[in-house]
Design an enzyme around this catalytic site. Structure first.
Site, mmCIF file in Angstrom:
data_model
loop_
_atom_site.group_PDB
_atom_site.id
_atom_site.type_symbol
_atom_site.label_atom_id
_atom_site.label_comp_id
_atom_site.label_asym_id
_atom_site.label_seq_id
_atom_site.Cartn_x
_atom_site.Cartn_y
_atom_site.Cartn_z
ATOM 1 N N GLY A 33 -3.622 12.715 -2.132
ATOM 2 C CA GLY A 33 -3.978 11.479 -2.813
ATOM 3 C C GLY A 33 -3.485 10.241 -2.095
ATOM 4 N N ALA A 35 -4.021 6.886 -0.161
ATOM 5 C CA ALA A 35 -4.969 5.804 0.081
ATOM 6 C C ALA A 35 -4.184 4.497 0.181
ATOM 7 C CB ALA A 35 -5.997 5.721 -1.044
ATOM 8 N N GLY A 38 -1.610 2.599 -2.613
ATOM 9 C CA GLY A 38 -1.441 3.491 -3.742
ATOM 10 C C GLY A 38 -0.081 4.161 -3.720
ATOM 11 N N GLY A 40 0.463 7.244 -3.358
ATOM 12 C CA GLY A 40 0.465 8.206 -2.262
ATOM 13 C C GLY A 40 0.875 7.588 -0.944
ATOM 14 N N SER A 170 2.146 12.042 -16.123
ATOM 15 C CA SER A 170 2.102 10.714 -16.736
ATOM 16 C C SER A 170 2.631 10.794 -18.153
ATOM 17 C CB SER A 170 0.656 10.194 -16.761
ATOM 18 O OG SER A 170 0.512 9.085 -17.633
ATOM 19 N N TYR A 218 -7.929 12.814 -19.941
ATOM 20 C CA TYR A 218 -6.865 12.464 -18.993
ATOM 21 C C TYR A 218 -5.523 13.001 -19.471
ATOM 22 C CZ TYR A 218 -3.689 9.689 -16.118
ATOM 23 O OH TYR A 218 -2.686 9.303 -15.255
#
Length: 337
Positions: A33, A35, A38, A40, A170, A218
């Site tokens: 992940g 990018a 971000g 990551g 999360s 989610y």
């Protein structure tokens, strides 16, 4: 308890990496992940700052991967950075990526399953799994399975528990358990224990015309991330591998770029402090590196410290049931021995 109880929401991942430099130098690290701008990329930059042997960046978009890799090479010219393209919504590309990783390294010391998606409307993975559950849980589940031999090899040469698997979850997991009778969120009848928790803000409880509940989808995927971690903790100890789940905090990234204004506003109201990508990565670095966590010290971390996960996310029986469902969805056993 972590080694540094003074660290918190504004702690820098670079600071954590420097404190635990010995846990990074000469090690092979893989972060998914990745990018620009971000969590990551913040995670990858922090690892890069302390001389890993090989740092592998994995993500869906080659151009974004190369942008982060170029930034790392400019800041830390001595770091061997490799990129691997993987789409966690396609099991075929996950298998291809795992083979590619095995061609780059003979062992893997740290795996950070950072990638995640969130959508306001129904989408499907290549295999026909609801996208948020499929890409946020089933994809990392399969990728971890395929990389386990590399992790096991690394663990043989390290102190027990120093080889780590970190899964990004999360606080949103508190809104839903696993909907075993309706994991694709198709508005099927489910028993009371699988229904969404309430009360929720209207934006979070929204049901689309086709019966899809995006926030519940989610939340279910984030609960799955923690239950996956729990199962790994209980079954990988004998192999010298430890796993932790983390909440990165509220970070201003492109993760919610598909949210409508109502949803974006509702999410914004839940944030007390907006983190930079570097601050958002710090808890992942603690989970991956703190030597006090070699022995199982908890399950879920937020703001660089242990934080209580919801009861439904720390139930071993639910974790085992999810594991079996996940095996069914990848159509093979994930045997930890």
């Amino acid at each position: 308890m972590t080694s540094n109880p003074a660290w918190g929401e504004s702690t820098s991942a670079l600071e954590v990496a420097k404190a635990y430099a010995q846990g990074i130098e000469g090690k092979n690290v893989l972060v998914t992940g990745v990018a620009p701008e971000g969590v990551g990329s913040g995670t990858a930059l922090a690892f890069a700052s302390q001389k890993p042997a090989i740092l592998i960046l994995a993500s869906r978009t080659k151009e974004k991967l190369e942008a982060v890799a170029s930034s790392i090479r400019a800041s830390y010219p001595g770091v061997d950075v490799r990129t691997v393209t993987v789409d966690l919504a396609s099991q075929a590309t996950i298998r291809k990526a795992a083979v590619e990783v095995a061609g780059l390294i003979s062992k893997l010391d740290i795996l950070v399953n950072n990638a995640g998606v969130t959508y306001d409307t129904r989408r499907w993975t290549v295999e026909g799994i609801e996208m948020q559950f499929g890409a946020n849980h089933i994809g990392p589940f399969l990728f971890t399975k395929l990389l386990l031999p590399l992790l096991e090899k690394a663990a043989k040469d390290q102190p027990a528990g120093a080889t780590r698997i970190v899964n990004l979850a999360s606080h949103g997991h508190r809104l839903s358990t696993i909907r075993f009778h309706d994991y694709n969120i198709e508005n099927k009848e489910v028993p009371p224990e699988e229904k969404p928790f309430s009360p929720m803000p209207p934006a979070f409880s929204r049901v689309c015309e086709d019966g899809y509940m995006p926030t519940v989808a989610y939340a279910q995927s984030k609960t799955a991330n923690i239950l996956f971690t729990l199962y790994l903790q209980e079954h990988l100890k004998s192999k010298g591998i430890m796993s932790y789940a983390v909440h990165p905090g509220s970070v201003s990234t492109n993760l919610g770029r598909d949210h409508d204004p109502e949803m974006a506003e509702a999410i914004a109201k839940t944030a007390k402090y907006w983190k930079t990508p570097d601050e958002g990565a710090s808890t992942s670095l603690v989970a991956a590196l703190d030597p006090a966590l070699n022995e199982r010290a908890g399950l879920y971390l937020a703001d660089c410290q242990f934080f209580p996960a919801a009861e439904h996310a720390r139930d071993p029986k639910i974790a085992e049931r999810l594991w079996k469902l996940s095996e069914e969805l990848i159509r093979e056993k994930f045997d930890l021995g």
